[in-house]
Write a protein that holds these residues in place. Structure first.
Motif, PDB file in Angstrom:
ATOM      1  N   PRO A 128     -47.353 -17.113 -46.241  1.00 19.55           N
ATOM      2  CA  PRO A 128     -48.763 -17.199 -45.798  1.00 19.55           C
ATOM      3  C   PRO A 128     -49.332 -15.854 -45.362  1.00 19.55           C
ATOM      4  N   ALA A 129     -48.515 -15.019 -44.710  1.00 17.09           N
ATOM      5  CA  ALA A 129     -49.003 -13.701 -44.274  1.00 17.09           C
ATOM      6  C   ALA A 129     -49.266 -12.804 -45.472  1.00 17.09           C
ATOM      7  N   ILE A 130     -48.394 -12.857 -46.466  1.00 18.24           N
ATOM      8  CA  ILE A 130     -48.580 -12.035 -47.668  1.00 18.24           C
ATOM      9  C   ILE A 130     -49.838 -12.455 -48.417  1.00 18.24           C
ATOM     10  N   GLN A 131     -50.121 -13.763 -48.429  1.00 22.10           N
ATOM     11  CA  GLN A 131     -51.333 -14.244 -49.086  1.00 22.10           C
ATOM     12  C   GLN A 131     -52.582 -13.706 -48.409  1.00 22.10           C
ATOM     13  N   ARG A 132     -52.517 -13.477 -47.095  1.00 22.81           N
ATOM     14  CA  ARG A 132     -53.670 -12.971 -46.359  1.00 22.81           C
ATOM     15  C   ARG A 132     -53.747 -11.442 -46.391  1.00 22.81           C
ATOM     16  N   ALA A 133     -52.584 -10.793 -46.249  1.00 19.46           N
ATOM     17  CA  ALA A 133     -52.580  -9.342 -46.020  1.00 19.46           C
ATOM     18  C   ALA A 133     -52.119  -8.530 -47.217  1.00 19.46           C
ATOM     19  N   GLY A 134     -51.537  -9.173 -48.210  1.00 19.66           N
ATOM     20  CA  GLY A 134     -51.083  -8.434 -49.374  1.00 19.66           C
ATOM     21  C   GLY A 134     -49.601  -8.107 -49.324  1.00 19.66           C
ATOM     22  N   LYS A 135     -49.189  -7.257 -50.207  1.00 19.03           N
ATOM     23  CA  LYS A 135     -47.786  -6.934 -50.415  1.00 19.03           C
ATOM     24  C   LYS A 135     -47.141  -6.386 -49.137  1.00 19.03           C
ATOM     25  N   PRO A 136     -45.931  -6.846 -48.805  1.00 19.51           N
ATOM     26  CA  PRO A 136     -45.236  -6.311 -47.623  1.00 19.51           C
ATOM     27  C   PRO A 136     -44.766  -4.888 -47.862  1.00 19.51           C
ATOM     28  N   PRO A 137     -44.433  -4.154 -46.771  1.00 21.72           N
ATOM     29  CA  PRO A 137     -44.020  -2.756 -46.923  1.00 21.72           C
ATOM     30  C   PRO A 137     -42.576  -2.578 -47.367  1.00 21.72           C
ATOM     31  N   GLY A 138     -41.906  -3.646 -47.727  1.00 20.11           N
ATOM     32  CA  GLY A 138     -40.523  -3.553 -48.174  1.00 20.11           C
ATOM     33  C   GLY A 138     -39.941  -4.934 -48.373  1.00 20.11           C
ATOM     34  N   GLN A 139     -38.638  -4.990 -48.583  1.00 18.63           N
ATOM     35  CA  GLN A 139     -37.936  -6.246 -48.755  1.00 18.63           C
ATOM     36  C   GLN A 139     -37.507  -6.793 -47.387  1.00 18.63           C
ATOM     37  N   PRO A 140     -37.211  -8.096 -47.294  1.00 20.26           N
ATOM     38  CA  PRO A 140     -36.773  -8.656 -46.009  1.00 20.26           C
ATOM     39  C   PRO A 140     -35.590  -7.917 -45.396  1.00 20.26           C
ATOM     40  N   GLY A 141     -34.649  -7.480 -46.211  1.00 23.07           N
ATOM     41  CA  GLY A 141     -33.517  -6.725 -45.681  1.00 23.07           C
ATOM     42  C   GLY A 141     -33.939  -5.409 -45.059  1.00 23.07           C
ATOM     43  N   ASP A 142     -34.975  -4.785 -45.618  1.00 22.97           N
ATOM     44  CA  ASP A 142     -35.495  -3.541 -45.034  1.00 22.97           C
ATOM     45  C   ASP A 142     -36.050  -3.804 -43.637  1.00 22.97           C
ATOM     46  N   PHE A 143     -36.774  -4.905 -43.503  1.00 25.03           N
ATOM     47  CA  PHE A 143     -37.329  -5.279 -42.203  1.00 25.03           C
ATOM     48  C   PHE A 143     -36.214  -5.512 -41.186  1.00 25.03           C
ATOM     49  N   LEU A 144     -35.174  -6.234 -41.580  1.00 26.28           N
ATOM     50  CA  LEU A 144     -34.080  -6.526 -40.660  1.00 26.28           C
ATOM     51  C   LEU A 144     -33.333  -5.259 -40.253  1.00 26.28           C
ATOM     52  N   ASP A 145     -33.098  -4.371 -41.205  1.00 28.77           N
ATOM     53  CA  ASP A 145     -32.431  -3.106 -40.871  1.00 28.77           C
ATOM     54  C   ASP A 145     -33.280  -2.277 -39.906  1.00 28.77           C
ATOM     55  N   LEU A 146     -34.567  -2.168 -40.197  1.00 25.75           N
ATOM     56  CA  LEU A 146     -35.460  -1.411 -39.322  1.00 25.75           C
ATOM     57  C   LEU A 146     -35.476  -2.021 -37.928  1.00 25.75           C
ATOM     58  N   ASN A 147     -35.424  -3.342 -37.880  1.00 24.40           N
ATOM     59  CA  ASN A 147     -35.521  -4.040 -36.605  1.00 24.40           C
ATOM     60  C   ASN A 147     -34.259  -3.909 -35.757  1.00 24.40           C
ATOM     61  N   LEU A 148     -33.188  -3.333 -36.322  1.00 17.72           N
ATOM     62  CA  LEU A 148     -32.036  -3.016 -35.482  1.00 17.72           C
ATOM     63  C   LEU A 148     -32.454  -2.052 -34.371  1.00 17.72           C
ATOM     64  N   GLY A 149     -33.459  -1.236 -34.631  1.00 15.07           N
ATOM     65  CA  GLY A 149     -33.984  -0.344 -33.604  1.00 15.07           C
ATOM     66  C   GLY A 149     -34.566  -1.102 -32.427  1.00 15.07           C
ATOM     67  N   HIS A 150     -35.168  -2.255 -32.696  1.00 16.85           N
ATOM     68  CA  HIS A 150     -35.675  -3.120 -31.630  1.00 16.85           C
ATOM     69  C   HIS A 150     -34.521  -3.620 -30.765  1.00 16.85           C
ATOM     70  N   GLU A 151     -33.415  -3.994 -31.402  1.00 17.54           N
ATOM     71  CA  GLU A 151     -32.250  -4.458 -30.635  1.00 17.54           C
ATOM     72  C   GLU A 151     -31.660  -3.316 -29.814  1.00 17.54           C
ATOM     73  N   TYR A 152     -31.640  -2.115 -30.380  1.00 14.12           N
ATOM     74  CA  TYR A 152     -31.176  -0.953 -29.621  1.00 14.12           C
ATOM     75  C   TYR A 152     -32.075  -0.724 -28.405  1.00 14.12           C
ATOM     76  N   ALA A 153     -33.370  -0.907 -28.573  1.00 17.18           N
ATOM     77  CA  ALA A 153     -34.293  -0.729 -27.461  1.00 17.18           C
ATOM     78  C   ALA A 153     -34.011  -1.714 -26.337  1.00 17.18           C
ATOM     79  N   HIS A 154     -33.595  -2.932 -26.678  1.00 14.86           N
ATOM     80  CA  HIS A 154     -33.185  -3.887 -25.639  1.00 14.86           C
ATOM     81  C   HIS A 154     -32.033  -3.316 -24.816  1.00 14.86           C
TER      82      HIS A 154
END
Length: 269
Positions: free
Chosen positions: A97-123
């Protein structure tokens, strides 16, 4: 398992996961470089595990990166050696639904999860700096702020991608967009992603407009307290008041209540 000592990001990797572990270690070391100028950061252990090694050590379902942090027992990040296909498909389905509204994502789901490891480090950093409040939405928001600030300072080439993911996630439609529900009710995946998007986009605004001002104020006030953190945040960044109110349920006709105190956040935010 292979253990590689390091003064800042010691790691353990399952067989066949060492290259991935080293790449993610380098990512976290860059984030550390961005944040270490503010206060000391103790070692944060990175565990990059296959499904069998994961199951032998933690009870969390195999897939999403997560942190297990305690100043007494140590700071640990857990990352799968390979994301399960079932998780990738769940993410893709939730993002439609978000892609239908906003268009193509900036990467693949795995890219998002890898990047988000930084969020876990911030915790983990927040725990080390006594910024954890045990109010879930506050802790998640502050982790996003630390994560984006670190990217902005140390990995500016990745910062736009993290912000783009946040903007995409914010296009989802939550079932209940209140901060109180974030505290008390189990969340479906699309709801979790929507909140992540909201926290990311507001954190990006703070980083771009105010830089490290919020962090400096928080460190001066640490250790943070559950009973006063809302007042502290608004005092440091007055525009956050309007952002908090955006999560509140709509007032009923005839209601005269103008403001909400911290003690009411669980019910009304």
């Amino acid at each position: 398992m292979q253990a590689l000592p390091h003064p800042h990001i010691p790691l353990q990797a399952s067989e066949g996961a060492l290259l991935r572990a080293r790449a993610m270690q380098a990512y976290l070391l860059a984030l550390r470089q961005g944040l270490a100028r503010y206060a000391e950061i103790p070692p944060v252990h990175l565990m990059v595990l296959n499904e069998a090694d994961w199951a032998a050590r933690v009870k969390h379902p195999y897939g999403f990166p997560f942190q297990r942090t305690s100043l007494r027992e140590g700071l640990y990040l857990f990352l799968p050696a390979r994301y399960p296909e079932r998780l990738i498909w769940r993410l893709r389905e939730a993002l439609v639904p978000a892609i239908q509204r906003a268009g193509k994502p900036p990467g693949q789901p795995g890219d998002f999860l890898d990047l988000n490891l930084g969020h876990e480090y911030a915790h983990a950093v927040a725990v080390a700096w006594k910024l954890r409040t045990r109010v879930r939405w506050v802790d998640e928001f502050l982790a996003n702020y630390l994560y984006l600030l670190a990217l902005h300072l140390a990995l500016p080439e990745l910062y736009p991608k993290a912000k783009q993911w946040g903007l995409l996630l914010a296009q989802l439609t939550p079932s209940e967009p209140s901060l109180g529900s974030y505290e008390t009710r189990p969340k479906r995946l699309s709801d979790q992603l929507w909140f992540q998007g909201q926290f990311t986009t507001e954190a990006a605004r703070l980083v771009e407009e105010r830089g490290d001002a919020l962090l400096c104020g928080l460190l001066e006030a640490a250790p943070l307290k559950k009973s006063t953190v809302h007042k502290l945040l608004v005092g440091l960044e007055p525009r956050l008041r309007e952002w908090f109110v955006s999560f509140a349920p709509q007032k009923r006709p005839g209601s005269s209540k103008a403001e909400l105190g911290w003690e009411e956040v669980g019910d009304s935010f």
